[in-house]
Write an enzyme that holds these catalytic residues in place. Structure first.
Site, PDB file in Angstrom:
ATOM      1  N   THR A 153      13.380  11.895  47.905  1.00 19.82           N
ATOM      2  CA  THR A 153      14.103  12.173  49.143  1.00 19.82           C
ATOM      3  C   THR A 153      13.111  12.424  50.267  1.00 19.82           C
ATOM      4  O   THR A 153      12.162  13.197  50.105  1.00 19.82           O
ATOM      5  CB  THR A 153      15.024  13.395  48.947  1.00 19.82           C
ATOM      6  OG1 THR A 153      15.884  13.087  47.848  1.00 19.82           O
ATOM      7  CG2 THR A 153      15.851  13.685  50.182  1.00 19.82           C
ATOM      8  N   CYS A 174     -13.252  19.013  52.973  1.00 17.55           N
ATOM      9  CA  CYS A 174     -12.941  18.730  51.573  1.00 17.55           C
ATOM     10  C   CYS A 174     -14.144  18.968  50.679  1.00 17.55           C
ATOM     11  O   CYS A 174     -14.005  19.245  49.507  1.00 17.55           O
ATOM     12  CB  CYS A 174     -12.480  17.285  51.427  1.00 17.55           C
ATOM     13  SG  CYS A 174     -11.434  16.770  52.763  1.00 17.55           S
ATOM     14  N   GLN A 222      -9.009   9.588  61.034  1.00 18.23           N
ATOM     15  CA  GLN A 222      -9.673  10.297  62.140  1.00 18.23           C
ATOM     16  C   GLN A 222      -9.524   9.577  63.477  1.00 18.23           C
ATOM     17  O   GLN A 222      -9.788  10.158  64.518  1.00 18.23           O
ATOM     18  CB  GLN A 222     -11.169  10.479  61.841  1.00 18.23           C
ATOM     19  CG  GLN A 222     -11.471  11.420  60.691  1.00 18.23           C
ATOM     20  CD  GLN A 222     -11.162  12.887  61.012  1.00 18.23           C
ATOM     21  OE1 GLN A 222     -11.094  13.300  62.171  1.00 18.23           O
ATOM     22  NE2 GLN A 222     -10.968  13.683  59.974  1.00 18.23           N
ATOM     23  N   GLY A 227      -2.913  11.312  54.210  1.00 19.60           N
ATOM     24  CA  GLY A 227      -3.879  10.220  54.331  1.00 19.60           C
ATOM     25  C   GLY A 227      -4.454   9.827  52.980  1.00 19.60           C
ATOM     26  O   GLY A 227      -4.669   8.642  52.714  1.00 19.60           O
ATOM     27  N   SER A 231      -2.761  10.057  58.884  1.00 17.55           N
ATOM     28  CA  SER A 231      -2.375  11.389  58.411  1.00 17.55           C
ATOM     29  C   SER A 231      -1.843  12.214  59.575  1.00 17.55           C
ATOM     30  O   SER A 231      -2.456  12.234  60.650  1.00 17.55           O
ATOM     31  CB  SER A 231      -3.598  12.082  57.795  1.00 17.55           C
ATOM     32  OG  SER A 231      -3.281  13.407  57.451  1.00 17.55           O
ATOM     33  N   ASN A 264     -15.251  10.812  59.421  1.00 16.20           N
ATOM     34  CA  ASN A 264     -14.732  12.174  59.593  1.00 16.20           C
ATOM     35  C   ASN A 264     -15.817  13.206  59.857  1.00 16.20           C
ATOM     36  O   ASN A 264     -15.566  14.226  60.488  1.00 16.20           O
ATOM     37  CB  ASN A 264     -13.904  12.598  58.371  1.00 16.20           C
ATOM     38  CG  ASN A 264     -14.541  12.248  57.060  1.00 16.20           C
ATOM     39  OD1 ASN A 264     -14.924  11.093  56.824  1.00 16.20           O
ATOM     40  ND2 ASN A 264     -14.676  13.215  56.202  1.00 16.20           N
TER      41      ASN A 264
HETATM   42  N1  PLP Z   1      -9.590  10.045  55.340  1.00 12.81           N
HETATM   43  C1  PLP Z   1     -10.305  10.677  56.277  1.00 12.81           C
HETATM   44  C2  PLP Z   1     -11.288   9.906  57.090  1.00 12.81           C
HETATM   45  C3  PLP Z   1     -10.137  12.046  56.486  1.00 12.81           C
HETATM   46  O1  PLP Z   1     -10.859  12.674  57.410  1.00 12.81           O
HETATM   47  C4  PLP Z   1      -9.194  12.743  55.684  1.00 12.81           C
HETATM   48  C5  PLP Z   1      -9.061  14.211  55.816  1.00 12.81           C
HETATM   49  O2  PLP Z   1      -9.952  14.912  56.220  1.00 12.81           O
HETATM   50  C6  PLP Z   1      -8.457  12.022  54.742  1.00 12.81           C
HETATM   51  C7  PLP Z   1      -8.680  10.683  54.598  1.00 12.81           C
HETATM   52  C8  PLP Z   1      -7.437  12.694  53.904  1.00 12.81           C
HETATM   53  O3  PLP Z   1      -6.299  12.982  54.673  1.00 12.81           O
HETATM   54  P1  PLP Z   1      -5.229  14.035  54.141  1.00 12.81           P
HETATM   55  O4  PLP Z   1      -5.809  15.380  54.336  1.00 12.81           O
HETATM   56  O5  PLP Z   1      -4.011  13.803  54.970  1.00 12.81           O
HETATM   57  O6  PLP Z   1      -4.993  13.684  52.714  1.00 12.81           O
END
Ligand code: PLP
Length: 395
Positions: A240, A327, A182, A73, A202, A154
């Site tokens: 690839t 994160c 999400q 994502g 994602s 999120n």
């Molecule tokens: N955007 C949102 C709203 C998310 O909750 C997340 C991951 O928690 C991401 C982007 C990032 O996704 P990814 O972990 O696949 O990079």
């Protein structure tokens, strides 16, 4: 009370489901061809790749030619914004509109572009955690290149008025991107019907493996190259293809969009039990709008409790939960999402996110509702902050 194991952190990541794993397996050891090779093994890999693209496209109402596979994502978010900005810079477009409570994949991309001369408007989300379409309308300027507003948040799970925002953007001729990481698989999405120009997905949030995602780009929006090299992904993203991951991702998309409304209704019943149960504790508040939220996401601030301690004690009781997004955990700053709702620092620090899904049972909810009050009361008994709150209340 017997200790159980309950995974209530599906907004952070999900378990790879059995059907997804089974769909992937042949692509490791039997169908391992390179989709660019001309012999049968390669041709069948190419066919699987394009079938996966069709499945992903269909599940969000897009055309297969509008889907680019990516690695996550974050990549989709970065690519969408950077590409539009790079393409539109020569036309004098140097302005981006987003919201204050986006995921860092969006916010940090915007901040990087600010260093390169872009101006960014960060829209407020108010106490209910929802962007107002009229704010988007008022913020659009002659030089606006892109509007990027997430589909669902999120941390608190609030769902944004995406269709109205898309309509405003269309009226003003501005590209609208939404980070739907999400939302996909939890709410029905039809990009064409909803007027969405670009959308990020994602895999690992919907029972596919980590490291695979997609970017939908409406036909007619040209993309810049993300990776130079081979001709993969219509010459825009060389490398690839990760076929097992892509095939599994397509399977996950197909499954997530089957019975989506029914699954959502069932999950929402459990979510509401969690909300009502935890809110019985004094000095607690639900973060984000009560109605306009994802079926599985609960975020509650619990005064007099420190989020990290709460998580550790829940973990000792077998419950995986989160406080702020995965994160940002590891950082001592309170969540930017909760601060955006107007919460005080100490209240934002004591927040709990539970994200459940179709695997969650009534018994799981019973257990969580038994453990959380016990843990909260124990932590409050030891907390000088709680003592102060109680004193203030009694005067
Ligand atoms: N955007 C949102 C709203 C998310 O909750 C997340 C991951 O928690 C991401 C982007 C990032 O996704 P990814 O972990 O696949 O990079």
């Amino acid at each position: 009370m017997k200790k159980r194991f309950i995974y209530a952190d599906n907004a952070a990541t999900t378990r790879v489901s059995e059907p997804v794993l089974q769909a992937m397996m042949p692509y490791f050891t039997e169908q391992y061809g390179n989709a660019s090779s001309i012999y049968e093994l390669g041709r069948s890999a190419k066919k699987a790749l394009e079938t996966a693209r069709e499945t992903v496209a269909k599940s969000i109402g897009a055309e297969p030619s509008e889907i680019y596979f990516t690695s996550c994502g974050s990549e989709s978010d970065n690519w969408a914004i950077r590409s539009v900005c790079e393409r539109l810079t020569p036309k004098g477009k140097k302005h981006i509109i987003t919201s204050v409570f986006e995921h860092h994949a969006i916010l940090h991309t915007c901040q990087a572009l600010e260093k390169n001369g872009f101006e960014v408007t960060y829209l407020p989300v108010y106490e209910n955690g929802i962007v107002k379409p009229e704010d988007v309308k008022n913020a659009i300027r002659e030089d606006t290149a892109i509007v990027t507003i997430m589909y669902a948040n999120n941390e608190i799970g609030t769902i944004q008025p995406v269709e109205e925002i898309a309509a405003v953007c269309k009226e003003k001729g501005v590209i609208f991107h939404t980070d739907a990481v999400q939302a996909v698989g939890h709410v029905k999405i039809d990009v064409h019907a909803q007027g969405i120009d670009m959308l990020s997905i994602s895999g690992h949030k919907i029972h596919a493996q980590k490291g695979v995602g997609a970017l939908y780009v409406r036909k007619g929006i040209p993309m810049t190259n993300l990776i130079y090299g081979g001709a993969q992904e219509r010459n825009r993203r060389a490398g690839t293809e990760n076929l097992p991951a892509i095939v599994g991702f397509a399977k996950a998309m197909e499954l997530a969009n089957t019975d989506i409304e029914e699954r959502g209704r069932k999950t929402a019943v459990l979510r509401d039990r969690l909300i009502d149960g935890i809110l019985k504790l004094p000095r607690t508040r639900l973060n984000g709008d009560r109605e306009k939220r994802l079926p599985g996401t609960v975020n509650i601030s619990i005064e007099g409790v420190e989020g990290e301690s709460l998580l550790l004690m829940l973990d000792m009781n077998g419950i995986c939960a989160s406080s702020g997004s995965a994160c940002t955990s590891g950082s001592l700053d309170p969540s930017h999402v909760l601060l955006a709702l107007g919460l005080k620092h100490e209240v934002a620090h004591g927040s709990l996110r539970l994200s459940i899904n179709e695997d969650t049972t009534d018994e799981d909810v019973d257990y969580i509702l038994e453990v959380v009050p016990k843990v909260v009361n124990r932590l409050r008994d030891m907390s000088p902050l709680w003592e102060r709150i109680c004193k203030e209340e009694s005067v």
